[in-house]
Design a protein around this motif. Structure first.
Motif, PDB file in Angstrom:
ATOM      1  N   ASP A 219       0.827  -1.209   0.000  1.00  0.00           N
ATOM      2  CA  ASP A 219       0.000   0.000   0.000  1.00  0.00           C
ATOM      3  C   ASP A 219       0.863   1.261   0.000  1.00  0.00           C
ATOM      4  OD1 ASP A 219      -2.314  -1.448  -0.067  1.00  0.00           O
ATOM      5  OD2 ASP A 219      -2.655  -1.374   2.100  1.00  0.00           O
ATOM      6  N   ALA A 220       1.982   1.215   0.742  1.00  0.00           N
ATOM      7  CA  ALA A 220       2.870   2.379   0.782  1.00  0.00           C
ATOM      8  C   ALA A 220       3.481   2.642  -0.593  1.00  0.00           C
ATOM      9  CB  ALA A 220       3.969   2.170   1.820  1.00  0.00           C
ATOM     10  N   ARG A 221       3.876   1.583  -1.291  1.00  0.00           N
ATOM     11  CA  ARG A 221       4.428   1.740  -2.639  1.00  0.00           C
ATOM     12  C   ARG A 221       3.387   2.357  -3.561  1.00  0.00           C
ATOM     13  NH1 ARG A 221       5.157  -2.467  -5.710  1.00  0.00           N
ATOM     14  NH2 ARG A 221       6.563  -1.393  -7.128  1.00  0.00           N
ATOM     15  N   ARG A 222       2.151   1.909  -3.442  1.00  0.00           N
ATOM     16  CA  ARG A 222       1.111   2.368  -4.365  1.00  0.00           C
ATOM     17  C   ARG A 222       0.756   3.834  -4.175  1.00  0.00           C
ATOM     18  NH1 ARG A 222      -3.172  -2.749  -4.425  1.00  0.00           N
ATOM     19  NH2 ARG A 222      -1.882  -4.131  -5.714  1.00  0.00           N
ATOM     20  N   ARG A 223       1.105   4.396  -3.029  1.00  0.00           N
ATOM     21  CA  ARG A 223       0.807   5.813  -2.815  1.00  0.00           C
ATOM     22  C   ARG A 223       1.848   6.727  -3.461  1.00  0.00           C
ATOM     23  NH1 ARG A 223      -0.794   3.884   2.408  1.00  0.00           N
ATOM     24  NH2 ARG A 223       1.226   4.444   3.311  1.00  0.00           N
ATOM     25  N   ARG A 224       2.936   6.133  -3.903  1.00  0.00           N
ATOM     26  CA  ARG A 224       3.953   6.902  -4.615  1.00  0.00           C
ATOM     27  C   ARG A 224       4.029   6.379  -6.047  1.00  0.00           C
ATOM     28  NH1 ARG A 224       7.369   5.310  -0.094  1.00  0.00           N
ATOM     29  NH2 ARG A 224       7.470   6.948   1.508  1.00  0.00           N
TER      30      ARG A 224
ATOM     31  N   THR B  41       4.565  16.140 -18.316  1.00  0.00           N
ATOM     32  CA  THR B  41       3.197  16.520 -18.669  1.00  0.00           C
ATOM     33  C   THR B  41       2.188  15.583 -18.024  1.00  0.00           C
ATOM     34  OG1 THR B  41       3.941  17.413 -20.798  1.00  0.00           O
ATOM     35  CG2 THR B  41       1.600  16.880 -20.587  1.00  0.00           C
ATOM     36  N   LEU B  42       2.432  14.278 -18.156  1.00  0.00           N
ATOM     37  CA  LEU B  42       1.526  13.297 -17.574  1.00  0.00           C
ATOM     38  C   LEU B  42       1.554  13.356 -16.049  1.00  0.00           C
ATOM     39  CD1 LEU B  42       1.851  10.014 -19.660  1.00  0.00           C
ATOM     40  CD2 LEU B  42      -0.191  11.379 -19.278  1.00  0.00           C
ATOM     41  N   GLY B  43       2.742  13.540 -15.510  1.00  0.00           N
ATOM     42  CA  GLY B  43       2.868  13.572 -14.054  1.00  0.00           C
ATOM     43  C   GLY B  43       2.088  14.710 -13.431  1.00  0.00           C
ATOM     44  N   ARG B  44       2.199  15.893 -14.018  1.00  0.00           N
ATOM     45  CA  ARG B  44       1.449  17.051 -13.496  1.00  0.00           C
ATOM     46  C   ARG B  44      -0.055  16.815 -13.607  1.00  0.00           C
ATOM     47  NH1 ARG B  44       5.603  19.854 -16.299  1.00  0.00           N
ATOM     48  NH2 ARG B  44       7.049  20.895 -14.862  1.00  0.00           N
ATOM     49  N   ALA B  45      -0.481  16.284 -14.751  1.00  0.00           N
ATOM     50  CA  ALA B  45      -1.909  16.044 -14.952  1.00  0.00           C
ATOM     51  C   ALA B  45      -2.432  14.993 -13.973  1.00  0.00           C
ATOM     52  CB  ALA B  45      -2.166  15.603 -16.396  1.00  0.00           C
ATOM     53  N   LEU B  46      -1.649  13.930 -13.763  1.00  0.00           N
ATOM     54  CA  LEU B  46      -2.074  12.881 -12.840  1.00  0.00           C
ATOM     55  C   LEU B  46      -2.127  13.405 -11.410  1.00  0.00           C
ATOM     56  CD1 LEU B  46      -2.745   9.924 -12.210  1.00  0.00           C
ATOM     57  CD2 LEU B  46      -0.276   9.497 -12.029  1.00  0.00           C
ATOM     58  N   ALA B  47      -1.125  14.170 -11.016  1.00  0.00           N
ATOM     59  CA  ALA B  47      -1.104  14.720  -9.660  1.00  0.00           C
ATOM     60  C   ALA B  47      -2.302  15.636  -9.428  1.00  0.00           C
ATOM     61  CB  ALA B  47       0.203  15.465  -9.422  1.00  0.00           C
ATOM     62  N   ALA B  48      -2.643  16.442 -10.435  1.00  0.00           N
ATOM     63  CA  ALA B  48      -3.797  17.333 -10.303  1.00  0.00           C
ATOM     64  C   ALA B  48      -5.090  16.527 -10.203  1.00  0.00           C
ATOM     65  CB  ALA B  48      -3.848  18.285 -11.489  1.00  0.00           C
ATOM     66  N   ALA B  49      -5.201  15.480 -11.024  1.00  0.00           N
ATOM     67  CA  ALA B  49      -6.415  14.665 -11.018  1.00  0.00           C
ATOM     68  C   ALA B  49      -6.578  13.907  -9.706  1.00  0.00           C
ATOM     69  CB  ALA B  49      -6.383  13.681 -12.188  1.00  0.00           C
ATOM     70  N   GLU B  50      -5.474  13.473  -9.114  1.00  0.00           N
ATOM     71  CA  GLU B  50      -5.516  12.708  -7.862  1.00  0.00           C
ATOM     72  C   GLU B  50      -5.399  13.598  -6.632  1.00  0.00           C
ATOM     73  OE1 GLU B  50      -5.933   9.389  -7.697  1.00  0.00           O
ATOM     74  OE2 GLU B  50      -6.036   9.171  -9.875  1.00  0.00           O
ATOM     75  N   ASP B  51      -5.130  14.895  -6.857  1.00  0.00           N
ATOM     76  CA  ASP B  51      -4.975  15.870  -5.770  1.00  0.00           C
ATOM     77  C   ASP B  51      -3.840  15.465  -4.817  1.00  0.00           C
ATOM     78  OD1 ASP B  51      -5.477  18.202  -4.362  1.00  0.00           O
ATOM     79  OD2 ASP B  51      -6.979  17.286  -3.062  1.00  0.00           O
TER      80      ASP B  51
ATOM     81  N   ASP C 235       4.909  10.767   1.551  1.00  0.00           N
ATOM     82  CA  ASP C 235       4.296   9.438   1.591  1.00  0.00           C
ATOM     83  C   ASP C 235       3.410   9.211   0.371  1.00  0.00           C
ATOM     84  OD1 ASP C 235       5.464   8.782   4.040  1.00  0.00           O
ATOM     85  OD2 ASP C 235       3.834   9.706   5.166  1.00  0.00           O
ATOM     86  N   THR C 236       2.924  10.318  -0.202  1.00  0.00           N
ATOM     87  CA  THR C 236       2.070  10.257  -1.391  1.00  0.00           C
ATOM     88  C   THR C 236       2.566  11.288  -2.392  1.00  0.00           C
ATOM     89  OG1 THR C 236       0.164   9.664  -0.020  1.00  0.00           O
ATOM     90  CG2 THR C 236      -0.287  10.457  -2.246  1.00  0.00           C
ATOM     91  N   MET C 237       2.736  10.886  -3.638  1.00  0.00           N
ATOM     92  CA  MET C 237       3.213  11.829  -4.652  1.00  0.00           C
ATOM     93  C   MET C 237       3.201  11.167  -6.026  1.00  0.00           C
ATOM     94  SD  MET C 237       7.377  11.810  -4.176  1.00  0.00           S
ATOM     95  CE  MET C 237       8.283  10.255  -4.058  1.00  0.00           C
ATOM     96  N   VAL C 238       3.359  12.014  -7.042  1.00  0.00           N
ATOM     97  CA  VAL C 238       3.692  11.568  -8.388  1.00  0.00           C
ATOM     98  C   VAL C 238       5.095  12.106  -8.656  1.00  0.00           C
ATOM     99  CG1 VAL C 238       3.159  11.677 -10.842  1.00  0.00           C
ATOM    100  CG2 VAL C 238       1.300  11.584  -9.170  1.00  0.00           C
TER     101      VAL C 238
END
Length: 322
Positions: free
Chosen positions: A149-154, A167-177, A223-226
């Motif tokens: 679970d910890a791996r999946r949060r990063r 480009t994808l990373g910024r969009a994904l981070a915005a979508a997942e907040d 603990d959580t990021m893109v």
């Protein structure tokens, strides 16, 4: 009688031709293989021949000869010595501290050298499939423990420059907040210098140290990021293994043509600047890194896709909470 202390390394003192001497102009297969290996390692790290020559303190001509299989004959002589000892050449060349202690007994360094020698000889005999399994077993055994679970949060995006990681990373981070981190920016912060300054002033080895420190820091702080990573990170085993063990990794890939088009659009031609064979070099880099990128948990292909389509494909690949 006076003995030559280095008869095998002094080519002038030892003018005998290697036992497997070949007709003039015919390349030795081992030197050809060695040159291909060096060229592949250079491609994996994304270094131009000029950069490697400067970092190694050798001329570009010498490096070109080495990569084309016309290297120094002393390499073949050393290989003959390794063959007579019945050990793989890496055992002879390994930089392992194996000096004896002052009392003349083999100390901890000697034991380390002996263990390394045995390990290399054992690995050299393994089939490719077994070797891959040993590598993965060692990665899991030696990497820091992390729950699934910890791996999946990063979410860490890997791939060659121009694939669309930022480009994808910024969009994904915005979508997942969740936070978006560019490891390149973290490296510059760690070093207090730009990437180009790190390479020009301190060299490749220093860059790798800053890269590892920056990755360790962002893992501690988030603990959580893109995370968008540099394309060459996968060429440093310790750093890549840390990433694999602590993050859910996604290989963002595209065609060589789209890689090149996007890099040109960004105005960044490293390491192809001034190189008329830029596309050939890019293909070589991609080919050399593909086995490393393939170790990611999943991959997505952004070829011919717009940003929204690529984001949907990426989100579909992400693990969902159990």
């Amino acid at each position: 009688m006076r003995r030559d202390p280095e008869p095998l390394l002094n080519i002038k003192a030892n003018a005998e031709a290697p036992a497997d001497a070949r007709p003039p102009g015919e390349r030795d297969p081992y030197l050809t293989h060695l040159g291909e290996r060096i060229r592949s390692l250079r491609a994996t790290r994304g270094m131009s021949r000029k950069d490697l020559a400067r970092g190694a303190g050798v001329s570009e001509r010498y490096l070109a000869n080495l990569e084309t299989g016309t290297g120094n004959a002393s390499v073949l002589l050393l290989r003959q010595v390794a063959g007579a000892l019945d050990v793989p050449l890496p055992v002879v060349l390994a930089e392992v501290d194996g000096h004896a202690d002052p009392a003349g007994q083999e100390g901890q360094g000697g034991h380390r050298a002996a263990e390394f020698s045995q390990l290399v000889q054992w690995l050299a005999q393994l089939p490719a499939g077994d070797l891959a399994r040993v590598r993965e077993a060692a990665r899991h055994a030696l990497s820091p423990s992390e729950s699934r679970d910890a791996r999946r949060r990063r979410i860490a995006l890997i791939g060659l420059r121009g694939a669309g990681k930022s480009t994808l990373g910024r969009a994904l981070a915005a979508a997942e907040d969740i936070p978006f981190i560019e490891l390149n920016a973290a490296i510059e912060q760690e070093a207090g210098a730009s990437l180009s300054e790190i390479h020009s002033l301190y060299g490749q080895a220093a860059y790798r140290r800053y890269e590892m420190r920056a990755l360790e820091r962002v893992l501690r702080e988030h603990d959580t990021m893109v995370l968008a990573t540099p394309g060459s990170l996968v060429s440093e085993p310790a750093t890549f293994n840390l990433l694999l063990s602590r993050c859910y990794t996604v290989w963002v890939r595209t065609s060589p043509e789209e890689h090149m088009a996007r890099v040109v659009a960004q105005g960044d031609m490293r390491p192809m600047e001034g190189n008329r064979e830029a596309m050939t070099d890019l293909r070589r880099i991609l080919q050399a890194r593909t086995p490393l990128y393939s170790r990611a948990d999943v991959s997505i292909d952004t070829s011919g896709q717009d940003a929204d389509s690529s984001l949907r494909a990426l989100r579909a690949q992400l693990p969902h909470a159990d």
